[in-house]
Design an enzyme around this catalytic site. Sequence first.
Site, PDB file in Angstrom:
ATOM      1  N   PRO A  70     -91.786 -94.437   5.062  1.00  0.00           N
ATOM      2  CA  PRO A  70     -90.964 -93.177   4.163  1.00  0.00           C
ATOM      3  C   PRO A  70     -90.259 -93.955   3.242  1.00  0.00           C
ATOM      4  CG  PRO A  70     -90.581 -95.099   6.693  1.00  0.00           C
ATOM      5  CD  PRO A  70     -92.473 -95.232   5.955  1.00  0.00           C
ATOM      6  N   GLU A 126     -92.999-101.476  12.624  1.00  0.00           N
ATOM      7  CA  GLU A 126     -92.101-101.560  11.708  1.00  0.00           C
ATOM      8  C   GLU A 126     -92.586-101.130  10.386  1.00  0.00           C
ATOM      9  OE1 GLU A 126     -88.154-101.927  11.021  1.00  0.00           O
ATOM     10  OE2 GLU A 126     -88.961-101.624  12.731  1.00  0.00           O
ATOM     11  N   ARG A 169    -106.801 -76.910   1.158  1.00  0.00           N
ATOM     12  CA  ARG A 169    -106.204 -75.477   0.754  1.00  0.00           C
ATOM     13  C   ARG A 169    -106.327 -74.965  -1.258  1.00  0.00           C
ATOM     14  NH1 ARG A 169    -101.666 -72.943  -0.035  1.00  0.00           N
ATOM     15  NH2 ARG A 169    -101.889 -71.739   1.748  1.00  0.00           N
ATOM     16  N   ASP A 195     -98.549 -69.462  -3.917  1.00  0.00           N
ATOM     17  CA  ASP A 195     -97.650 -69.705  -2.951  1.00  0.00           C
ATOM     18  C   ASP A 195     -96.437 -70.669  -3.471  1.00  0.00           C
ATOM     19  OD1 ASP A 195     -99.459 -69.182  -0.566  1.00  0.00           O
ATOM     20  OD2 ASP A 195    -100.279 -71.356  -1.065  1.00  0.00           O
TER      21      ASP A 195
END
Length: 249
Positions: free
Chosen positions: A89, A116, A154, A169
């Site tokens: 994160p 954690e 991709r 895209d």
Amino acid sequence: MKIDILTLFPDMFKGVFESSILKRAQDVGAFSYNLIDFRDFTTDKHNKVDDYPYGGGAGMVLKPQPIFDAVEHLIDQHESKPRVVLMCPQGETFTQRKAEELAKEDHLIFICGHYEGYDERIREHIVTDEISIGDYVLTGGELGAMVVTDSIIRLQSDVLGNNESATLDSFSTNLLEHPHYTRPNDFRGMTVPEVLTSGNHQKIEEWRKYESLKRTYSRRPDLFEGLELDQKELDMLDEIKRNDVARDK
């Protein structure tokens, strides 16, 4: 491209990696992957890979030894200098630009944590990149690694069938993609824009550019920050803004 993924839950990847575009990419030789359960590298007699944090606190922290040994084993095995990507994160938010950067590499190692967090020495001494796929918390790094891998693979040649697809895209051009239509021309009274059936390719491209600018202005105006538009695009954007103001009156 070679991708190694360190995870405690290798079975999570098999359905995703053996389906759709990722399966096709392997079939054409664009990439191969290896799932490593880093629990196999622990020297703990109880097979533990985590422990309580120094200083106290909730949760468990992944120990450095199994991760260090697993990564060093992979580097020695392939005699390469891979990018080692930590899914966490606190990492930089993943973008299309990052996908394009990583897509140029020959060898990537992903580290997927659970619990954690990681012992800080993992970040400081073996990791080259820290990536987050968004400002929310998942149970582990596995889902994030799947997302990042898909977006990278991709971009490899011959994976999508049409190599133009990836470059057009959304986010590849820093603009959201224009609307798409297919047959039938008239579906329940809803018709395809006439310009798309005109056969005039210049007009079609102008319509697509205008609609791409319009959609970006409406949904993601932040994407214009730092984006260099040519004069024709600037004129289109001015018209879009004027029409938007007129609608609000």
